[in-house]
Design an enzyme around this catalytic site. Structure first.
Site, mmCIF file in Angstrom:
data_model
loop_
_atom_site.group_PDB
_atom_site.id
_atom_site.type_symbol
_atom_site.label_atom_id
_atom_site.label_comp_id
_atom_site.label_asym_id
_atom_site.label_seq_id
_atom_site.Cartn_x
_atom_site.Cartn_y
_atom_site.Cartn_z
ATOM 1 N N MET A 87 12.595 0.598 -1.485
ATOM 2 C CA MET A 87 14.010 0.342 -1.714
ATOM 3 C C MET A 87 14.175 -0.722 -2.790
ATOM 4 S SD MET A 87 15.203 2.383 0.379
ATOM 5 C CE MET A 87 14.526 3.286 1.750
ATOM 6 N N ASP A 122 8.803 -0.994 4.819
ATOM 7 C CA ASP A 122 9.155 -0.471 3.496
ATOM 8 C C ASP A 122 8.317 -1.177 2.432
ATOM 9 O OD1 ASP A 122 10.427 0.802 1.386
ATOM 10 O OD2 ASP A 122 12.145 -0.542 1.390
ATOM 11 N N LEU A 123 7.031 -1.268 2.676
ATOM 12 C CA LEU A 123 6.119 -1.942 1.748
ATOM 13 C C LEU A 123 5.703 -0.966 0.660
ATOM 14 C CD1 LEU A 123 4.002 -3.841 4.409
ATOM 15 C CD2 LEU A 123 5.610 -4.861 2.793
ATOM 16 N N GLU A 124 6.078 -1.259 -0.569
ATOM 17 C CA GLU A 124 5.863 -0.321 -1.672
ATOM 18 C C GLU A 124 4.681 -0.702 -2.547
ATOM 19 O OE1 GLU A 124 9.510 0.488 -3.682
ATOM 20 O OE2 GLU A 124 10.624 0.770 -1.819
ATOM 21 N N ASN A 125 3.893 -1.674 -2.085
ATOM 22 C CA ASN A 125 2.713 -2.066 -2.845
ATOM 23 C C ASN A 125 1.442 -1.836 -2.042
ATOM 24 O OD1 ASN A 125 3.935 -3.355 -5.339
ATOM 25 N ND2 ASN A 125 5.022 -4.444 -3.719
#
Length: 572
Positions: free
Chosen positions: A1, A396-399
């Site tokens: 997000m 929502d961890l995008e790394n």
């Protein structure tokens, strides 16, 4: 997000889709065509273990170096660090024989990593993996053309992502005079087989990696049922309330190992998953922005009743590894006080809604990479739940994330919070392309306490569907063919949701009209309003849909929630 203050970068598009397609085809084909290694077969790559520095290798933009830790074998490995305009590609020209088949493999760790070969004279190949915290072997095969005497082998990462590590590269096949690394031997049997999750129709397994292995076979009661390249697999199509025995073997060009020790699993009596109580069969999730980025500023009380789960975005990392905190942006939200915030959460809960705190976002980085940070993560989240009244957490961890320790952290949180805990996840599309990816594996690991995975079907470019075809975002086919991967990959339909932006302003790309979202829901639940992709079966228990964000929805007159919310709640 997206978080405030930084536009979301475009996500992996056609290159990743092509790589993902190659990976899935290699999984499907497995090693059916691989026979016993010939006596003359060798590893034709030079300096395959980087023991001689970068000798024989060329890395773009000075991105590569050799390191002494971590290594997979020997005393050195490659570390290559992508930049914003460079993918850290390291190449080697390898001598090969014409009209010959070679197995290309490498052990990798770290950020997104791609392995491939060009100039084969036939079909160039590639394979890839998302972030991986442990060494993982990538493998694919290629056949040379009638006049091909050399190929270019490459490794690369992805623009602006984390550094990757590589070691023990192999181009194994007929000796073309330029190699010399030893031929592989039959690998040993995998150790540590274990059952990580069960449902009424599936069993998920994992095991330790085996040095020199290029793949693994899974046996159910003595019959081979799966062939994979990673160290986990989900066996589906099982009967409920039934006991099964599983064993695993390791394979490479030299042959297949003996079977591992057997592990036994009994499938559940009913289909599964859950986490949390009091939610409707079909639910709508919306992210609420704890900041002002141009969308309508809201209080929790302003969120429409069509949202069943409200994800408060975002918690922030603390200086303690794994620790998180939450800081209400009172100034940015027009003087919204913590007491008003807590009261609004209670009012939503009294109306039957769930409010969770979201960890991550585009810029949010929380590292849960060992038992200590896992404990910190669970303890700090439970503290936030007690302070603000949150019902649970959204991941929502995008790394990237570590499946082992994130699963450990969420189980610890579940033990503290009890059976009413809500756990949601919002992976990017690329994170749910394979059950071996960290996000997907985490979801499977905690399936018995997981509420819903709302994959972000936007900012994605083109991606691979469960039928092996590549689909472009922005269509019913993209939503249904990609959701099919999770639906057939081990998650219960009640744990799968479709994540879309509420308006064109909510994402860099991938916005679709509410009608497209509704059509995709119909296609998956009752085989109506499909595009060209038709799922092999329907999923009437599909959980529903998610949007970024309730604020962007409000900026568009709540057009998304009015249409999609009503449609979700009307599903049978």
């Amino acid at each position: 997000m997206p978080r405030p203050g930084r536009p979301r970068p475009p996500r992996i598009g056609w290159k990743a889709a092509t790589a993902a397609l190659t990976l899935t085809l290699s999984l499907a084909l497995s090693f059916a065509g691989a026979g016993q290694a010939q006596a003359a077969d060798v590893n034709n790559a030079r300096n395959a273990g980087f023991e001689s520095g970068l000798g024989n290798w060329t890395c773009s933009a000075g991105s590569g170096t050799t390191i002494s830790s971590p290594v997979h074998g020997g005393s050195a490995a490659l570390k290559a660090t992508p930049a914003g305009q460079d993918n850290a590609q390291c190449t080697q020209t390898v001598e090969v024989a014409p009209n010959s088949t070679y197995t290309l493999s490498a052990w990798v760790q770290g950020g997104y990593t791609y392995l491939g070969a060009t100039g084969t004279g036939t079909t160039d190949v590639s394979t890839w993996t998302p972030d991986t915290a442990a060494w993982k072997q990538l493998s694919t095969t290629f056949t040379t053309g009638a006049s091909t005497t050399s190929v270019t082998v490459y490794l690369h990462g992805w623009y602006g992502q984390a550094a990757y590590f590589a070691d023990d590269v192999s181009v194994f096949g007929p000796d073309a005079g330029g190699g010399g690394d030893p031929a592989p031997t039959v690998p040993s049997a995998p150790a540590g087989p274990s059952v990580t999750a069960t449902t009424s129709s599936s069993v998920s397994l994992s095991w330790n990696s085996v040095p020199g292995a290029t793949g693994y076979n899974v046996y159910r009661d003595g019959t081979k049922v799966a062939a994979v390249t990673g160290t986990s697999a989900t066996v589906t199509g099982l009967a409920a309330s039934t006991s099964y025995s599983f064993q695993v073997t390791a394979t490479n060009a030299a042959g297949e190992s003996a079977k591992s020790a057997a592990v036994t699993a009994t499938t559940a009596a009913t289909g599964g998953g859950g986490g949390g109580t009091g939610l409707p069969k079909h639910a709508v999730t919306g992210y609420w922005q704890n900041f002002n980025n141009g969308a309508t500023v809201q209080r929790i009380s302003d969120v429409p009743a069509s949202y069943d789960i409200i994800a408060v975005a975002f918690a922030d990392a603390t200086a303690t590894p794994g620790g998180v905190t939450f800081n209400l942006d009172s100034a940015g939200l027009g003087g919204y006080t913590a007491d008003q915030f807590k009261a609004d959460i209670k009012a939503k809960q009294a109306a039957g809604k769930k409010v969770v705190v979201s960890v991550g976002g585009q810029n949010g980085t929380v590292s849960v990479s060992d038992s200590a940070s896992a404990a910190n993560f669970a303890n700090s989240l439970y503290s936030l739940m007690q302070t603000y009244g949150f019902d649970g957490v959204d991941i929502d961890l995008e790394n990237g994330l570590n499946a082992t320790y994130m699963s450990q952290a969420l189980r610890t949180l579940s033990q503290k919070a009890g059976s009413s805990l809500i756990i949601t996840m919002a992976p990017q599309t690329i994170d749910m392309q394979s059950t071996s990816a960290g996000y997907f594996q985490t979801a499977l690991n905690i399936k018995d306490i997981l509420t819903v995975v709302n994959t972000q079907y936007y900012n994605s470019g083109s991606m691979l569907g469960c039928d092996g075809k590549v689909y472009s975002q922005g269509s019913v086919d993209f939503l249904t063919a990609l959701a099919c991967i999770q639906l057939e990959g081990g998650l219960a339909p009640s744990q799968v949701g479709l994540g879309l932006p509420a308006s064109p302003s909510g994402a860099g790309s991938g916005y679709v009209s509410p009608t497209v979202v509704d059509n995709a829901l119909d296609c998956l639940t009752k085989a109506a309003n499909c595009g060209t992709f038709k799922p092999s079966r329907t999923y009437p228990d599909l959980r529903g849909a998610m949007t970024w964000s309730t604020n962007w929805d409000a900026s568009s007159g709540n057009a998304w929630s009015n249409a999609v919310g009503a449609h979700v709640h009307a599903l049978p």
